[in-house]
Design an enzyme around this catalytic site. Structure first.
Site, short mmCIF file in Angstrom:
data_model
loop_
_atom_site.label_atom_id
_atom_site.label_comp_id
_atom_site.label_asym_id
_atom_site.label_seq_id
_atom_site.Cartn_x
_atom_site.Cartn_y
_atom_site.Cartn_z
N GLU A 304 0.67 -1.20 -0.01
CA GLU A 304 0.04 -0.13 -0.06
C GLU A 304 0.94 1.29 -0.06
OE1 GLU A 304 -3.30 1.94 2.94
OE2 GLU A 304 -1.91 0.80 3.73
N LYS A 369 -9.89 0.11 -1.66
CA LYS A 369 -10.14 -0.31 -0.53
C LYS A 369 -11.62 -0.04 0.00
CE LYS A 369 -8.27 0.57 4.20
NZ LYS A 369 -7.16 1.29 4.95
N CYS A 420 -4.57 -3.09 4.40
CA CYS A 420 -4.24 -2.63 5.78
C CYS A 420 -5.14 -3.18 6.66
CB CYS A 420 -4.11 -0.86 5.52
SG CYS A 420 -3.11 -0.36 6.93
#
Length: 548
Positions: A304, A369, A420
């Site tokens: 990321e 995301k 994440c």
């Protein structure tokens, strides 16, 4: 069926505080209040201690047996108390636990850290009130374990999409309870841990009740069932071999950890610096492949934010990425922030970038995301809060959430991509597997929290996900921890923090779904609702008994 109330002395039901309240009033109201505070002070201190023990069961300390001790301690401290007393005890337990666990948030600000920890502690206070209520029911350790799942179920979802940090399962990613994740996911692991802890508390209570043979048998039985709840995990099979139903059984992968200029909120440094770190590391790997000192990977994973500028509208970044892809000769999954659907939003994406000699070169399929972090990646109620909290203006544009699951074809591997903090959310990871991911990829950037416990805590979650879904997990982080985790949760390779590193590995690609994948969230809902029903039934029975 109506369950009878557990018999016991009426004064003990409410605890020592109630005994003090029942005595004739003497002195001022303040004197009576001081007596109540003195009576409850030891219990509060013990609750604080148990909260600290629970924090120590989580990474980076990882002393998982302390999670059993903490649950047992809270069960003892709330047993047969009033709901009000237990709620305070639960808060005194939850506050030190979450303040310690979430200390990595001090990087953002002490106010954010303490506010979140205190708010999350309220869920534990409500749970503790429920523990006191169900402690009067027969089989109360079972209802206690259900209420732990209820509390985690609520914290995972509300408010603003929930905050799953601090689940019992995440302290037990390398314990005998871990294999249970393959049957019922993280909720079943939390349930088993809480059940064992509550049964240990039941054993202590049985021994305190007297020296008779009946009490000793009760204590031994409770301990035996507590041990069985943990040992049963060893009977759960955890296959690790790749399968060929959906394609090749193995894939050669490389993970690039390019590192960042420095840790903290301003980890990016100069524009293009983080990107160049990853480009150089990939080109170095390509040179080693050409020299025969490294294996040729079939796909490469960047973390990321590995591109710290939007590659679509920054020609220099586009050219640099394409050069790295062409040098290694295989697709790279690139993490980048790109412009969102409008001028006020950006999107956090994993982009499949193909070599120039591919049928469709350059950037192709991407995953956005789905769960941006409140106050970190978007500001709820921005127009109001930003007037009073100027630090929120650092989040210049809100992240727009994606709507599709991260199923991407990268070379020979159909991956399930999560970004994440999404690894903490059951549904996002489960969808990435049930919809076709043969290997899980976690693209992450923990550089903000580099010198805290956060990277270790997130790493532990990834290990649990491997077992839960029977998939290898590839973690690519900008500055660590990057790792290759086998489908049984064992760590094949991992990097250190704050270093530039590269990992090469052959990983299994798997198609079968675990029992946890097939049942989805059903066990969690069942156990959570069962806990609520038990608390409601106990409260109703006590009210009826009081009326009579």
């Amino acid at each position: 069926m109506v369950l009878p109330l557990d018999p016991g002395p009426r004064v003990d039901d409410a605890g020592p505080d109630a005994a003090a309240d029942a005595s004739p009033p003497a002195g001022s109201r303040w004197a009576r209040r001081r007596r109540k505070l003195r009576a409850g002070f030891p219990r509060t201190v013990l609750a604080l201690l148990c909260g600290v023990l629970l924090a120590l069961s989580f990474p980076p300390y990882g002393v998982w047996p302390l999670s059993l001790v903490a649950v047992a301690g809270l069960s003892l401290l709330t047993h047969r108390r009033t709901a009000r007393q237990a709620a305070w005890t639960g808060f005194a337990f939850g506050a030190p636990f979450l303040i310690w666990l979430l200390a990595w948030l001090t990087v953002i600000g002490a106010d954010a850290w303490l506010l979140l920890a205190v708010f999350e502690s309220l869920f534990l206070a409500l749970m503790a009130a429920g523990l006191a209520v169900v402690s009067r029911l027969p089989g109360w350790p079972l209802w206690t374990a259900c209420l732990w799942v209820t509390q985690e179920w609520a914290r995972d979802r509300v408010p603003l999409g929930g905050f799953p940090w601090g689940r019992l399962a995440f302290a037990n990613t390398t314990s005998p309870y871990t294999p249970l994740a393959a049957l019922g996911g993280a909720p079943l692991v939390s349930f088993a841990v809480a059940l064992s802890g509550a049964l240990l508390a039941a054993a202590v209570l049985a021994l305190r009740a007297g020296e008779g043979a009946r009490n000793r048998r009760k204590a031994l039985g409770a301990v035996a069932v507590a041990l069985a709840a943990g040992v049963v995990g060893y009977a759960v099979p955890l296959p690790t071999a790749g399968t060929t139903a959906g394609g090749p059984a193995q894939a050669e992968v490389a993970l690039i950890q390019g590192n960042v200029p420095h840790a903290g909120m301003d980890f990016l440094g100069r524009p293009m610096q983080v990107l160049q770190n990853h480009v150089r590391a990939t080109e170095k790997l390509a040179q080693e492949v050409a020299a025969g000192t490294a294996k040729q990977p079939q796909l490469v994973i960047w973390p990321e934010n590995s591109s710290d500028v939007n590659p679509y509208d920054t020609p220099e970044a586009y050219t640099a990425i394409q050069g790295a892809v062409d040098a290694i000769g295989v697709p790279i999954l690139v993490g980048a922030l790109v412009d969102g659907p409008d001028a006020q939003h950006v999107q956090n994406e994993g982009i499949v970038w193909a070599p120039s000699n591919a049928a469709e070169p350059g950037p192709g399929a991407h995953y956005t995301k789905q769960h941006p972090v409140p106050f970190g990646e978007y500001v709820p109620f921005r127009s109001v809060l930003s007037k009073y909290i100027t630090r929120l203006q650092r989040v210049a544009r809100d992240f727009a959430p994606g709507t599709a699951t991260g199923i991407l074809q990268v070379g020979p591997a159909r991956i399930g991509d999560v970004i994440c903090f999404e690894v903490a959310y059951d549904g996002i990871v489960s969808d990435a597997v049930s919809k076709g991911g043969r290997v899980l990829v976690v693209q992450t950037n923990n550089a903000t929290y580099e010198h805290t416990g956060q990277p270790d805590q997130q790493f532990a979650m990834s290990r649990l996900r491997a077992v839960e879904h029977g998939r290898a997990v590839l973690i690519a982080a900008t500055s660590g921890i990057s790792a290759v985790i086998e489908p049984d949760g064992s760590v094949l390779k991992r990097t250190q923090l704050a270093t530039a590193a590269e990992i090469e590995a052959s990983v299994p690609l798997r198609d079968p779904l675990t029992v946890a994948d097939r049942v989805g969230a059903a066990p969690e809902w069942f156990l959570a609702v069962l806990g609520l029903l038990a608390a409601g039934a106990a409260a109703g029975l006590r009210r009826r008994a009081g009326t009579r």
